[in-house]
Design an enzyme around this catalytic site. Structure first.
Site, PDB file in Angstrom:
ATOM      1  CB  ALA A  12       5.838  29.792  21.551  1.00 22.64           C
ATOM      2  CD  GLN A  15      14.810  32.695  12.526  1.00 27.90           C
ATOM      3  OE1 GLN A  15      14.628  33.428  11.940  1.00 27.90           O
ATOM      4  NE2 GLN A  15      15.539  31.627  12.092  1.00 27.90           N
ATOM      5  CG  ASN A 133      16.218  20.216  12.165  1.00 25.06           C
ATOM      6  OD1 ASN A 133      15.762  19.349  11.769  1.00 25.06           O
ATOM      7  ND2 ASN A 133      16.655  21.493  11.510  1.00 25.06           N
ATOM      8  CG  ASP A 161      13.208  18.686   3.121  1.00 30.84           C
ATOM      9  OD1 ASP A 161      14.522  18.863   3.467  1.00 30.84           O
ATOM     10  OD2 ASP A 161      12.548  18.734   4.354  1.00 30.84           O
ATOM     11  CG  HIS A 189      14.527  18.136   7.549  1.00 24.61           C
ATOM     12  ND1 HIS A 189      14.299  19.192   6.701  1.00 24.61           N
ATOM     13  CD2 HIS A 189      14.991  19.363   8.669  1.00 24.61           C
ATOM     14  CE1 HIS A 189      14.589  20.370   6.728  1.00 24.61           C
ATOM     15  NE2 HIS A 189      15.131  20.412   8.004  1.00 24.61           N
TER      16      HIS A 189
END
Ligand code: NAI
Length: 327
Positions: A12, A15, A133, A161, A189
């Site tokens: 949280a 960025q 990721n 995307d 992704h």
């Protein structure tokens, strides 16, 4: 007025978090009539918790009418208590010299723990979006770590995307982005994702016929969308944050409030659609209604598209095989 819903956000104080929380609290994600309670998770280290306190001060200073409560947490077991929505943004970034296997292992640890915590304490209908990721594989790990929750309620973010592809098509055709319908992004992704405009329409006309340029598709469009994240890092010095937060808002809003028949892209566990092995967290075109998504089925897959899908699937299967022993 509506009863507040609980929205957990991890990472949280990062960025993306900074570009995301204010929009959730203002009602852009779940509607301008839906109060929210933010349950914010950061690492249990003083620097991260201090930064989170600062963000919470700013949230207070916005005096958002819909912000019904706000909590800071350092443990997923308390952060996810009774949560209705969970946006898993925090993840371990690739450090200098870090091997892919190390990156997968570090994230497997985070998302195993978070999946178990969701399994133990979240609402039984919790809707989970993984942004951190490698998003698809992290979502897969969380899903596998939460056997008592519905697998289909774990999703990964492919919406950035999708939005990137839409804006490239709008620029190419000179039409407004809002006029583009039926766009699909398949797979992971990552730069291997396959943005597919074969079914897309723009002001009712076929995008494929309007552009009519397979060389542009292969040599310009797909690499531009696939490498957009790297282009933004090169230009900005830091990774995309506002556009990622925007995509997270779009993903959750559409899931919760519906797409009114329009297609969007979500990373969701396959049930075997399009030959994708069961449980692989794969980008598919979906429609959403009544709080549920549905994969758009029966689309014809031509040879070029099949090769693209096979490539992004192979990458995902490689990631899956890299974490299976850690689950
Ligand atoms: P950031 O580094 O600014 O923030 C991440 C935050 O997460 C940090 O404050 C860190 O303390 C926190 N964190 C790390 N591990 C945590 C854990 N186990 N529990 C709770 N908090 C934890 O990074 P940024 O820019 O906000 O990006 C976050 C993630 O989103 C990255 O993994 C990035 O690669 C990914 N991303 C995904 C996109 C997508 O389309 N799926 C697009 C852009 C970024």
């Amino acid at each position: 007025s509506k009863k507040p819903v609980r929205v957990a956000v991890t990472g949280a104080a990062g960025q993306i978090g900074y570009a995301l929380l204010f929009r959730i609290a203002s009602g852009e994600m779940l509607g301008k009539d839906q109060p929210v309670i933010l349950q914010l998770l950061e690492l249990p280290v003083e620097k991260a918790q201090e930064a989170l306190r600062g963000v919470m001060m700013e949230l207070e200073d916005c005096a958002f009418p819909l912000l019904a409560g706000m909590e800071a947490h350092s443990d997923p077991m308390t952060a996810f208590k009774d949560t209705d929505y969970a946006l898993l943004v925090g993840a371990r970034p690739r450090g200098p010299g870090m091997e892919r296997a190390d990156l997968l292992a570090a994230n497997a640890q985070i998302f195993t723990a978070q999946g178990k915590a969701l399994n133990a304490v979240a609402s039984r209908d919790v809707r989970v979006l993984v942004v951190g990721n490698p998003a698809n594989t992290n979502a897969y790990i969380a899903m596998k770590s939460a056997p008592d929750l519905k697998p289909g309620n774990f999703t990964a973010m492919l919406r950035l995307d999708h939005n990137r592809a839409a804006s490239q098509i709008a620029a190419k055709t000179g039409k407004p982005v809002s006029a583009i319908k039926k766009l699909a992004v398949w797979g992971n992704h990552s730069p291997t994702m396959y943005a597919d405009y074969r079914f897309a329409t723009i002001e009712g006309a076929s995008v494929k016929d309007t552009i009519n340029d397979q060389v542009w598709n292969q040599d310009v469009f797909l690499p531009t969308v696939g490498k957009r994240g790297a282009a933004i890092i090169a230009a900005r010095g830091v990774s995309s944050a506002a556009s990622a937060a925007n995509a997270a808002i779009d993903h959750m809003r559409d899931w919760a409030l519906g797409t009114h028949g329009e297609w969007v892209t979500m990373g969701v566990p396959s049930k075997g659609e399009y030959g994708i092995p069961k449980d692989v967290m794969f980008g598919f075109p979906v429609t959403c209604e009544g709080g549920e998504y549905k994969i758009v089925e029966g689309l014809p897959i031509d040879e070029f598209s099949q090769a693209c899908i096979d490539k992004t699937l192979a990458e995902l299967l490689g990631e899956r095989d890299g974490v299976t022993h850690l689950l």
